[in-house]
Scaffold this motif. Structure first.
Motif, PDB file in Angstrom:
ATOM      1  N   MET A   1       0.820  -1.193   0.000  1.00 12.33           N
ATOM      2  CA  MET A   1       0.000   0.000   0.000  1.00 12.33           C
ATOM      3  C   MET A   1       0.866   1.260   0.000  1.00 12.33           C
ATOM      4  O   MET A   1       0.510   2.244  -0.604  1.00 12.33           O
ATOM      5  N   ARG A   2       1.987   1.192   0.697  1.00  8.87           N
ATOM      6  CA  ARG A   2       2.873   2.343   0.755  1.00  8.87           C
ATOM      7  C   ARG A   2       3.412   2.687  -0.635  1.00  8.87           C
ATOM      8  O   ARG A   2       3.577   3.858  -0.978  1.00  8.87           O
ATOM      9  N   ALA A   3       3.647   1.667  -1.452  1.00  9.28           N
ATOM     10  CA  ALA A   3       4.180   1.903  -2.797  1.00  9.28           C
ATOM     11  C   ALA A   3       3.180   2.660  -3.669  1.00  9.28           C
ATOM     12  O   ALA A   3       3.566   3.576  -4.402  1.00  9.28           O
ATOM     13  N   ILE A   4       1.906   2.304  -3.607  1.00  8.45           N
ATOM     14  CA  ILE A   4       0.909   3.000  -4.427  1.00  8.45           C
ATOM     15  C   ILE A   4       0.707   4.429  -3.937  1.00  8.45           C
ATOM     16  O   ILE A   4       0.530   5.348  -4.742  1.00  8.45           O
ATOM     17  N   SER A  11      -4.728  -5.723  -4.947  1.00 12.54           N
ATOM     18  CA  SER A  11      -6.123  -5.745  -5.372  1.00 12.54           C
ATOM     19  C   SER A  11      -6.526  -4.378  -5.926  1.00 12.54           C
ATOM     20  O   SER A  11      -5.919  -3.351  -5.614  1.00 12.54           O
ATOM     21  N   ARG A  12      -7.566  -4.375  -6.737  1.00 11.24           N
ATOM     22  CA  ARG A  12      -8.058  -3.110  -7.297  1.00 11.24           C
ATOM     23  C   ARG A  12      -8.609  -2.211  -6.202  1.00 11.24           C
ATOM     24  O   ARG A  12      -8.576  -0.995  -6.335  1.00 11.24           O
ATOM     25  N   ARG A  13      -9.099  -2.819  -5.151  1.00 10.25           N
ATOM     26  CA  ARG A  13      -9.602  -2.031  -4.022  1.00 10.25           C
ATOM     27  C   ARG A  13      -8.474  -1.220  -3.394  1.00 10.25           C
ATOM     28  O   ARG A  13      -8.654  -0.047  -3.064  1.00 10.25           O
ATOM     29  N   LYS A  14      -7.310  -1.838  -3.211  1.00  9.76           N
ATOM     30  CA  LYS A  14      -6.171  -1.113  -2.636  1.00  9.76           C
ATOM     31  C   LYS A  14      -5.650  -0.039  -3.583  1.00  9.76           C
ATOM     32  O   LYS A  14      -5.223   1.025  -3.145  1.00  9.76           O
ATOM     33  N   ILE A  15      -5.708  -0.312  -4.882  1.00  7.85           N
ATOM     34  CA  ILE A  15      -5.295   0.704  -5.857  1.00  7.85           C
ATOM     35  C   ILE A  15      -6.225   1.903  -5.770  1.00  7.85           C
ATOM     36  O   ILE A  15      -5.782   3.055  -5.710  1.00  7.85           O
ATOM     37  N   PHE A  16      -7.529   1.647  -5.733  1.00 11.02           N
ATOM     38  CA  PHE A  16      -8.505   2.731  -5.615  1.00 11.02           C
ATOM     39  C   PHE A  16      -8.335   3.483  -4.309  1.00 11.02           C
ATOM     40  O   PHE A  16      -8.381   4.716  -4.277  1.00 11.02           O
ATOM     41  N   LYS A  41      -5.233   5.716  -4.507  1.00 10.20           N
ATOM     42  CA  LYS A  41      -5.484   6.901  -5.320  1.00 10.20           C
ATOM     43  C   LYS A  41      -6.383   7.890  -4.589  1.00 10.20           C
ATOM     44  O   LYS A  41      -6.162   9.102  -4.625  1.00 10.20           O
ATOM     45  N   SER A  42      -7.397   7.364  -3.902  1.00  8.01           N
ATOM     46  CA  SER A  42      -8.329   8.235  -3.180  1.00  8.01           C
ATOM     47  C   SER A  42      -7.660   8.943  -2.017  1.00  8.01           C
ATOM     48  O   SER A  42      -7.850  10.150  -1.819  1.00  8.01           O
ATOM     49  N   ILE A  43      -6.874   8.205  -1.247  1.00  9.15           N
ATOM     50  CA  ILE A  43      -6.184   8.811  -0.103  1.00  9.15           C
ATOM     51  C   ILE A  43      -5.230   9.899  -0.566  1.00  9.15           C
ATOM     52  O   ILE A  43      -5.185  10.997  -0.001  1.00  9.15           O
ATOM     53  N   THR A  44      -4.481   9.624  -1.613  1.00 10.86           N
ATOM     54  CA  THR A  44      -3.526  10.614  -2.118  1.00 10.86           C
ATOM     55  C   THR A  44      -4.246  11.840  -2.673  1.00 10.86           C
ATOM     56  O   THR A  44      -3.869  12.972  -2.369  1.00 10.86           O
ATOM     57  N   GLY A  45      -5.269  11.624  -3.481  1.00  6.09           N
ATOM     58  CA  GLY A  45      -5.994  12.741  -4.071  1.00  6.09           C
ATOM     59  C   GLY A  45      -6.665  13.612  -3.023  1.00  6.09           C
ATOM     60  O   GLY A  45      -6.587  14.845  -3.082  1.00  6.09           O
ATOM     61  N   LEU A  46      -7.313  12.994  -2.047  1.00  9.84           N
ATOM     62  CA  LEU A  46      -7.971  13.771  -0.996  1.00  9.84           C
ATOM     63  C   LEU A  46      -6.959  14.498  -0.108  1.00  9.84           C
ATOM     64  O   LEU A  46      -7.209  15.625   0.320  1.00  9.84           O
ATOM     65  N   SER A  47      -5.832  13.871   0.162  1.00 11.83           N
ATOM     66  CA  SER A  47      -4.800  14.528   0.980  1.00 11.83           C
ATOM     67  C   SER A  47      -4.235  15.752   0.274  1.00 11.83           C
ATOM     68  O   SER A  47      -4.071  16.813   0.890  1.00 11.83           O
ATOM     69  N   LEU A  48      -3.945  15.611  -1.010  1.00 15.33           N
ATOM     70  CA  LEU A  48      -3.419  16.761  -1.758  1.00 15.33           C
ATOM     71  C   LEU A  48      -4.469  17.853  -1.901  1.00 15.33           C
ATOM     72  O   LEU A  48      -4.151  19.041  -1.811  1.00 15.33           O
ATOM     73  N   TYR A  49      -5.721  17.471  -2.100  1.00 16.70           N
ATOM     74  CA  TYR A  49      -6.806  18.458  -2.175  1.00 16.70           C
ATOM     75  C   TYR A  49      -6.930  19.196  -0.841  1.00 16.70           C
ATOM     76  O   TYR A  49      -7.055  20.419  -0.815  1.00 16.70           O
ATOM     77  N   PHE A  50      -6.886  18.455   0.247  1.00 19.43           N
ATOM     78  CA  PHE A  50      -6.993  19.053   1.574  1.00 19.43           C
ATOM     79  C   PHE A  50      -5.859  20.041   1.823  1.00 19.43           C
ATOM     80  O   PHE A  50      -6.091  21.172   2.273  1.00 19.43           O
ATOM     81  N   LEU A  51      -4.638  19.643   1.517  1.00 26.70           N
ATOM     82  CA  LEU A  51      -3.499  20.538   1.733  1.00 26.70           C
ATOM     83  C   LEU A  51      -3.533  21.753   0.813  1.00 26.70           C
ATOM     84  O   LEU A  51      -3.215  22.865   1.234  1.00 26.70           O
ATOM     85  N   ALA A  52      -3.909  21.538  -0.444  1.00 33.43           N
ATOM     86  CA  ALA A  52      -3.908  22.640  -1.416  1.00 33.43           C
ATOM     87  C   ALA A  52      -4.994  23.664  -1.132  1.00 33.43           C
ATOM     88  O   ALA A  52      -4.886  24.810  -1.556  1.00 33.43           O
TER      89      ALA A  52
END
Length: 130
Positions: free
Chosen positions: A1-4, A84-89, A92-103
């Motif tokens: 998970m850390r890699a994605i 799994s595709r669930r972990k990929i999603f 992506k969701s955690i990263t996108g929301l974190s960057l949105y929150f910070l920005a």
């Protein structure tokens, strides 16, 4: 998970920084215009503009996370990894929301701190307004 998470952060940060600058400059412009009339971050103009710009930025981050992987077979390569595709999603969701929150949070905090300094806005300021 850390890699994605790391992969998504590396690929998406280049879009989040210009977005943060656009949001920050827009906030600064609205605050400068509203400060003359005694309004601060609680003005209707500020809320209306941020209600338009922030969702557009969030949608752009989500779109940019997916669009570059849809070309050249990157998505096929990504889904054939031992994850799994669930972990990929989720990654992506955690990263996108974190960057949105910070920005959006960093420019807003700067705007709130600027509004709280006496003499910048002709009206009163309370932290509850933020």
């Amino acid at each position: 998970m850390r890699a994605i998470l790391w992969k998504e952060l590396r690929e998406t940060i280049r879009w989040a920084i210009p977005g943060m600058l656009i949001i920050g400059l827009t906030m600064a412009y609205i605050l400068m215009e509203n400060a003359r009339g005694g309004h601060s971050i609680a003005s209707r103009d500020f809320f209306d503009t941020m209600a338009i710009i922030c969702p557009i930025f969030g949608a752009a981050i989500g779109f940019l996370q997916v669009i570059f992987e849809s070309r050249q077979g990157y998505w096929a390569l990504l889904t054939h990894r031992p994850m799994s595709r669930r972990k990929i999603f989720l990654g992506k969701s955690i990263t996108g929301l974190s960057l949105y929150f910070l920005a959006t949070l960093i420019p807003f905090l700067i705007a709130a701190i600027w509004s709280s300094i006496p003499g910048n806005v002709a009206g009163p300021f309370r932290w509850g307004m933020a």
